[in-house]
Every structure is written in C-alpha cells, then in structure tokens.
Design a protein around this motif. Structure first.
Motif, PDB file in Angstrom:
ATOM      1  N   LEU A  81      -4.143  12.238  -7.790  1.00 14.65           N
ATOM      2  CA  LEU A  81      -5.185  13.131  -8.352  1.00 14.65           C
ATOM      3  C   LEU A  81      -6.452  12.539  -8.984  1.00 14.65           C
ATOM      4  N   ARG A  82      -6.110  11.585  -9.614  1.00  7.78           N
ATOM      5  CA  ARG A  82      -7.519  10.905 -10.137  1.00  7.78           C
ATOM      6  C   ARG A  82      -8.226  10.170  -8.926  1.00  7.78           C
ATOM      7  N   LEU A  83      -7.829   9.708  -7.812  1.00  7.31           N
ATOM      8  CA  LEU A  83      -8.416   9.267  -6.926  1.00  7.31           C
ATOM      9  C   LEU A  83      -9.089  10.232  -5.818  1.00  7.31           C
ATOM     10  N   THR A  84      -8.636  11.597  -6.072  1.00  2.00           N
ATOM     11  CA  THR A  84      -9.224  12.581  -5.370  1.00  2.00           C
ATOM     12  C   THR A  84     -10.484  13.037  -5.911  1.00  2.00           C
ATOM     13  N   HIS A  85     -10.378  13.377  -7.115  1.00  2.00           N
ATOM     14  CA  HIS A  85     -11.422  13.713  -7.831  1.00  2.00           C
ATOM     15  C   HIS A  85     -11.538  13.359  -9.312  1.00  2.00           C
ATOM     16  N   PRO A  86     -12.454  13.085  -9.924  1.00  2.00           N
ATOM     17  CA  PRO A  86     -12.485  12.541 -11.462  1.00  2.00           C
ATOM     18  C   PRO A  86     -11.559  13.531 -12.519  1.00  2.00           C
ATOM     19  N   THR A  87     -11.901  14.855 -12.009  1.00  2.00           N
ATOM     20  CA  THR A  87     -11.398  15.931 -13.095  1.00  2.00           C
ATOM     21  C   THR A  87     -10.049  16.469 -12.588  1.00  2.00           C
ATOM     22  N   ALA A  88      -9.635  15.981 -11.431  1.00  2.00           N
ATOM     23  CA  ALA A  88      -8.470  16.644 -10.914  1.00  2.00           C
ATOM     24  C   ALA A  88      -7.124  16.336 -11.746  1.00  2.00           C
ATOM     25  N   PRO A  89      -6.941  15.170 -12.421  1.00  2.00           N
ATOM     26  CA  PRO A  89      -5.902  15.068 -13.563  1.00  2.00           C
ATOM     27  C   PRO A  89      -5.600  16.384 -14.313  1.00  2.00           C
ATOM     28  N   ALA A  90      -6.527  17.129 -14.583  1.00  2.00           N
ATOM     29  CA  ALA A  90      -6.710  18.166 -15.456  1.00  2.00           C
ATOM     30  C   ALA A  90      -6.294  19.633 -14.587  1.00  2.00           C
ATOM     31  N   ALA A  91      -5.952  19.246 -13.454  1.00  2.00           N
ATOM     32  CA  ALA A  91      -5.679  20.509 -12.769  1.00  2.00           C
ATOM     33  C   ALA A  91      -4.367  21.193 -13.120  1.00  2.00           C
ATOM     34  N   THR A  92      -4.408  22.558 -12.911  1.00  2.00           N
ATOM     35  CA  THR A  92      -2.995  23.157 -13.057  1.00  2.00           C
ATOM     36  C   THR A  92      -2.224  23.341 -11.856  1.00  2.00           C
ATOM     37  N   LEU A  93      -1.070  23.859 -11.878  1.00  2.00           N
ATOM     38  CA  LEU A  93      -0.447  24.089 -10.813  1.00  2.00           C
ATOM     39  C   LEU A  93      -0.900  24.831  -9.718  1.00  2.00           C
ATOM     40  N   ALA A  94      -1.589  25.913 -10.468  1.00  2.00           N
ATOM     41  CA  ALA A  94      -2.175  27.009  -9.264  1.00  2.00           C
ATOM     42  C   ALA A  94      -3.427  26.184  -8.702  1.00  2.00           C
ATOM     43  N   ASP A  95      -3.966  25.147  -9.120  1.00  2.00           N
ATOM     44  CA  ASP A  95      -5.239  24.575  -8.565  1.00  2.00           C
ATOM     45  C   ASP A  95      -4.577  23.877  -7.355  1.00  2.00           C
ATOM     46  N   VAL A  96      -3.352  23.344  -7.338  1.00  2.00           N
ATOM     47  CA  VAL A  96      -2.929  22.525  -6.132  1.00  2.00           C
ATOM     48  C   VAL A  96      -2.141  23.103  -5.225  1.00  2.00           C
TER      49      VAL A  96
END
Length: 346
Positions: free
Chosen positions: A275-290
């Motif tokens: 997630l971190r390598l995909t986008h700097p803010t992606a680690p804060a994503a929810t399940l609905a975002d993925v």
C-alpha cells in the motif's frame, strides 16, 4: 501416468464430486499404515493438496497447534523461523487457502483432534472451498480405546458431519486422478538438501504455473514444495531454507521476491508495504477503498492502480481483515484480534 491417461480418455466426468461435508475414511489400524503410504504417494502428485498430521501437545492449545500445522502443510513455511506459538483461530491459514491453490486437505489421525477443533477446520474448508478428508483408524467400533468419552464425541461428530467412504474406494479415486500440471517436473528429494548455487541461473517456471500476478518459476517452486511436504520427504525448515536461498539469489527479480511473500505467514507487513509503495496515503485506506483482488486503491476519489506483483499481498491483507469481522469502513492496517484493552490469546 498410464492410469491417468487411460482415465482421462475413458471419461469426461470429473474425478471427484465434492461431498456435502468432510469425507471420513474409516479403516482398521492394521490397514491404516498401508492406506497412508499409498494415499500420500497419490496425493503428492498434486500441488493443490495438503497433508496434515496433527501435532498434539497437552501443554499447548490444540487449535493453535493445528493452525501452525496447517500453514506448514499448505506450504506457508515462510522465509524465516516462525514464532513458536499459534493463534487461537485458523484465520491466517484460511486467508492463504482463499488466495492459494489448495483445494484438498487430508488429515491423518484425526481422532487426536478435539471435536471443537475439527469443527473449526470444517468451517475453514467450507469458507475456503476446500474438500476435507479425514483418516480414522478404528478397532471394533472403538476409536483407539484411550478415552471413551472423547471417542464417543468423535464418532458422533463423524456420523453427524462427514460422508463415509471405504478405504479402497478412496485409494482408487486418488490413483485415477489426472495430474493437473504434467509438464511441471518436481525435483527429487535430495535436491532440497543441496545448497543452491548462486552462480547458476534460477530455473524457468513452466507454462502451467506462470500467472500475471507473480513469477512462474516461484509458482513452480511453491508447487514442488507442497508436493514434497505431502509426500512426507521434506520438512518445513528445509523448505524454508530453500525459499530464503531463492530470495537472496542475484537472479531473483522483484516479481520473484513478491511472489515469495506468498510463502510467508506475515500478512500485515507485505500488505502495508505494498500500500505504501502504491501511494503515500494508501496505508490509511479503508477496506471499501481497496478492490477485493488488490488491483487498485481509491485515493481521494481516484482509483490508483497497484503494480501486478504487489496485488496479492494487498488482497491477502484485505481478506484477513474481512475474515476477522471488520466492516468496509474500517482501516486496512490491522490484523485479526488486535483490539484495544483485549489481551490476545496466543
């Protein structure tokens, strides 16, 4: 191979019709050794099959032990020595089964497992769309004559839950099963003990195991590993050493190393790193975002594509969160029973 070819030509019907519950193979103790030897030989030709021998220890939780044994059996041996204690659930092996090729789990000496653990294993097989086979030795209707109450509970569970099959029927069934990937030749047992030569190129994966999300040669390696574990001539520690050698080989690619994480028990770290390598803010994503398959992450209303080799790590993390009961508005960063103020049972 002759049996396989003849069977395939003689009938277009599938070799196996899924049973409504676990398949119980009951046989006398005098025949159990021969049944196990022949069945392991047939099952080890197929990389979608895992063989579990329960490691029963009166000083440790039976479900936690089974979780470790199941992970080893399905080839999730890791790249480093795993922790000594397991979890009081089967969510981790279930996540790998959901995202892996295992479709048959064979358990010998199933009577060693308490019925509540067998029930958990049955539920895991249902969710993972996996056929469960249990081998039971009997003596005049009395299971091992060690604990009458346990034996009665086990027999009741078998009668209520399982589909009984004769040993000779099951042996014939597995002997006639067509080989799924006949072009992928596993090495002999001695290969696992020989150091991997760093100066030599890594073998190229066969066409049957190559996929768009990983490395074909690593898929072949993991298939060989599962077959060798099922055959009983490979220990998880030796398999772990070979996987680590592949990860450190100078010819290993980025896709190779991501594919090797499929053999790891850690779901959180690879998924969070992807997630971190995909986008700097992606680690804060929810399940609905993925996306369920890990192919994209929604960032600020926009879909950001995930690199193909990292999708499985994200998908496994998302599945582990859903299996733990998390809702879609909850964060991706977390694992199983991590709850504030709750002491985790290990």
């Amino acid at each position: 191979m002759t049996h396989t070819t003849t069977h395939r030509a003689a009938s277009a019907a599938p070799w196996h019709t899924p049973a409504p519950g676990p398949i119980a193979v009951l046989t006398h103790p005098n025949r159990m050794r021969n049944l196990m030897r022949t069945l392991r030989a047939h099952a080890s030709r197929h990389d979608d099959t895992a063989w579990v021998h329960p490691n029963v220890n009166q000083h440790r939780d039976a479900l936690a032990n089974l979780g470790q044994d199941l992970l080893d059996a399905i080839g999730v041996v890791g790249l480093t020595q795993p922790r000594a204690h397991g979890e009081a659930h089967l969510l981790r092996p279930l996540t790998h089964i959901v995202h892996g090729p295992i479709r048959h789990v064979i358990v010998d000496d199933a009577v060693l497992l308490p019925t509540d653990v067998l029930t958990e294993l049955h539920e895991t097989a249902i969710i993972g769309r996996t056929q469960l086979w249990i081998l039971v030795d009997t003596a005049d209707g009395d299971i091992n004559s060690r604990n009458q109450r346990k034996a009665a509970a086990f027999l009741e569970w078998v009668n209520d839950t399982c589909t009984p099959r004769r040993p000779d029927t099951v042996e014939q069934q597995w002997r006639m099963r067509p080989v799924d990937h006949p072009g992928c030749q596993a090495p002999d047992a001695a290969w696992w003990l020989e150091p991997l030569q760093l100066g030599q190129p890594l073998p190229v994966g066969c066409a049957h195991h190559a996929n768009d999300l990983g490395s074909g040669r690593i898929d072949c390696l993991l298939a060989w590993l599962r077959c060798a574990l099922t055959a009983g001539h490979l220990a998880p520690g030796i398999a772990r050493r070979r996987l680590a050698e592949y990860a450190e080989h100078p010819a290993a690619t980025v896709a190779d190393r991501w594919a090797l994480t499929a053999a790891g028990r850690d779901l959180l770290t690879p998924g969070a790193d992807a997630l971190r390598l995909t986008h700097p803010t992606a680690p804060a994503a929810t399940l609905a975002d993925v996306e369920t398959d890990g192919s994209s992450v929604r960032i600020g209303g926009d879909l950001v594509a995930v690199a193909p080799e990292m999708r499985l790590a994200i998908a496994r993390l998302r599945t582990s969160r859903r299996l733990a009961g998390c809702l879609k508005h909850e964060p991706m960063y977390g694992l199983f029973d991590q709850l504030p103020g709750i002491e985790r049972r290990r």
